[in-house]
Design an enzyme around this catalytic site. Structure first.
Site, PDB file in Angstrom:
ATOM      1  N   GLY A 172     -47.353   2.548  49.369  1.00  0.00           N
ATOM      2  CA  GLY A 172     -46.335   3.567  49.629  1.00  0.00           C
ATOM      3  C   GLY A 172     -45.987   4.456  48.451  1.00  0.00           C
ATOM      4  CB  SER A 173     -47.579   5.292  45.212  1.00  0.00           C
ATOM      5  OG  SER A 173     -48.839   5.806  45.570  1.00  0.00           O
ATOM      6  CG  ASN A 174     -49.604   9.430  48.456  1.00  0.00           C
ATOM      7  OD1 ASN A 174     -49.664  10.546  47.950  1.00  0.00           O
ATOM      8  ND2 ASN A 174     -50.564   8.534  48.322  1.00  0.00           N
ATOM      9  CG  MET A 241     -55.024   0.997  55.579  1.00  0.00           C
ATOM     10  SD  MET A 241     -55.943   2.282  54.695  1.00  0.00           S
ATOM     11  CE  MET A 241     -57.567   1.525  54.641  1.00  0.00           C
ATOM     12  NE  ARG A 242     -52.894  -0.851  63.278  1.00  0.00           N
ATOM     13  CZ  ARG A 242     -52.506  -1.662  64.234  1.00  0.00           C
ATOM     14  NH1 ARG A 242     -52.466  -1.232  65.473  1.00  0.00           N
ATOM     15  NH2 ARG A 242     -52.160  -2.894  63.955  1.00  0.00           N
ATOM     16  CG  ASN A 258     -55.119  11.007  56.089  1.00  0.00           C
ATOM     17  OD1 ASN A 258     -54.348  10.109  55.722  1.00  0.00           O
ATOM     18  ND2 ASN A 258     -56.435  10.932  55.911  1.00  0.00           N
ATOM     19  CG  HIS A 260     -59.785  10.829  52.202  1.00  0.00           C
ATOM     20  ND1 HIS A 260     -59.948   9.599  52.813  1.00  0.00           N
ATOM     21  CD2 HIS A 260     -60.926  11.073  51.503  1.00  0.00           C
ATOM     22  CE1 HIS A 260     -61.145   9.123  52.494  1.00  0.00           C
ATOM     23  NE2 HIS A 260     -61.757  10.005  51.707  1.00  0.00           N
TER      24      HIS A 260
END
Ligand code: GRF
Length: 342
Positions: A172-174, A241-242, A258, A260
């Protein structure tokens, strides 16, 4: 008074007339205080369920009771007349009560359309009972995200913020970077909800620590339901991750972003920093993109470059990439999200 504005007795007679002609009356209700595109779309959809539509408009006192002292903005006669101007609306009735139970009982519409994201079992019990007795088929229509009277009024006051949800499976750093940007008002947004598919994910702890509602949910249907309830404009995937599937893509089209850890289209999928090192790349980076049905392939909104240094391990490189993600993601959320609050 417009000839389209009627009373309960006349509406009941009209319903019987339609019934004799083999036609179906759709009935719906609301305050319709400041008409906006969300109303127009939902009324059009409701009308398409039958052959004619009656809209019940809350009288001024009941709007005040439901929405607070500053409401209604427009009185009942004006609200009714504006509704009569819509193609989807055939007749309007103004009613004094808080609920439409009495009207349903006396008019017995063929279809009772509700706007919202309730399930039938969440509707007021007496309304459901009245509809059942009247033989009305209850139909629930989804509302247009971000288009409500409350939003319209907030825009007029100049305090409509972008409402976001953050989904993550891990650290959860983002999320933290987004929350900090919100706190510093670099990002004019409100994080309404954090969801993780992993019960003990650090991202949930971080959210709770900031007083942001945090939920562990595994089914996509439930996730969609909670996102809808929170009325989010935009969904940020931060280490989720889903694979996002049809229900969510359809509920939030072009509204899911998202981040990435590579310069897409290079190195999609898992372990992107490791892939970059193993490919002998001189640089990699991070990408923020719109999520669509193809994994890590949606339209790219922004990228930041990170050189690969001698001796980099995937972990060390990933940490440097994350520094860039933490700058890029909040920035893109603000820029791209602006369209949803206009
Ligand atoms: C980030 O590197 C992101 O790019 C990827 O997953 C990682 C999540 O990290 N999709 P964190 O949970 O935000 O720290």
């Amino acid at each position: 008074m417009s000839e389209f504005i009627t009373d309960a007795a006349a509406a009941a007679a009209w319903r019987d007339e339609l019934d004799r002609a083999g036609k179906k009356l759709v009935f719906t209700n609301g305050c319709f205080d400041v008409l906006h595109v969300g109303h127009v779309r939902y009324l059009r959809e409701a009308r398409a369920l039958g052959d004619a539509m009656l809209v019940a408009v809350n009288a001024d006192a009941s709007v005040r009771e439901l929405k607070g002292p500053g409401r209604p903005i427009n009185n009942a006669a004006d609200r009714a007349e504006v509704l009569c101007g819509l193609e989807s609306v055939d007749k309007v009735v103004v009613f004094e009560e808080k609920r439409v139970t009495g009207l349903i009982e006396s008019i017995r519409p063929h279809i009772y359309a509700k706007g919202g994201d309730y399930a039938v079992d969440e509707l007021p019990r007496e309304e459901v009972a009245a509809a059942e007795t009247a033989g009305s088929d209850i139909r629930i229509l989804s509302l247009v995200p971000g288009k409500s009277t409350t939003d319209t009024l907030a825009k007029l006051r100049g305090d409509r913020k972008l409402r976001i949800a953050v989904l993550g499976s891990g650290n959860g750093s983002n999320f933290e970077a987004i929350a900090e940007a919100v706190e510093k008002q670099q990002l004019l947004a409100e994080i309404r909800l954090v969801i993780s598919d992993v019960a003990d994910a650090q991202i949930l702890e971080r959210a709770r620590g900031r007083g942001i509602p945090a939920m562990h949910l595994e089914s996509e249907a439930e996730i969609v339901e909670q996102l809808r309830r929170a009325e989010v404009d935009l969904v940020a995937l931060a280490g989720f991750m889903r694979i996002v599937k049809t229900p969510m893509l359809e509920a939030f089209p072009e509204r899911i972003l998202n981040v990435h850890p590579s310069l897409l289209p290079d190195f999609p999928g898992l372990n992107a920093p490791k892939q970059a090192i193993e490919a002998g790349a001189a640089e990699t980076g991070c990408t923020v993109h719109v999520v669509d049905a193809e994994i890590d392939r949606g339209p790219i909104l922004g990228q930041a470059r990170v050189p690969i240094e001698a001796g980099d391990t995937p972990e060390i490189l990933h940490q440097r990439i994350k520094i860039e993600e933490h700058r890029l993601f909040p920035k893109i959320i603000g820029e791209y999200g602006a369209r949803f609050v206009q």
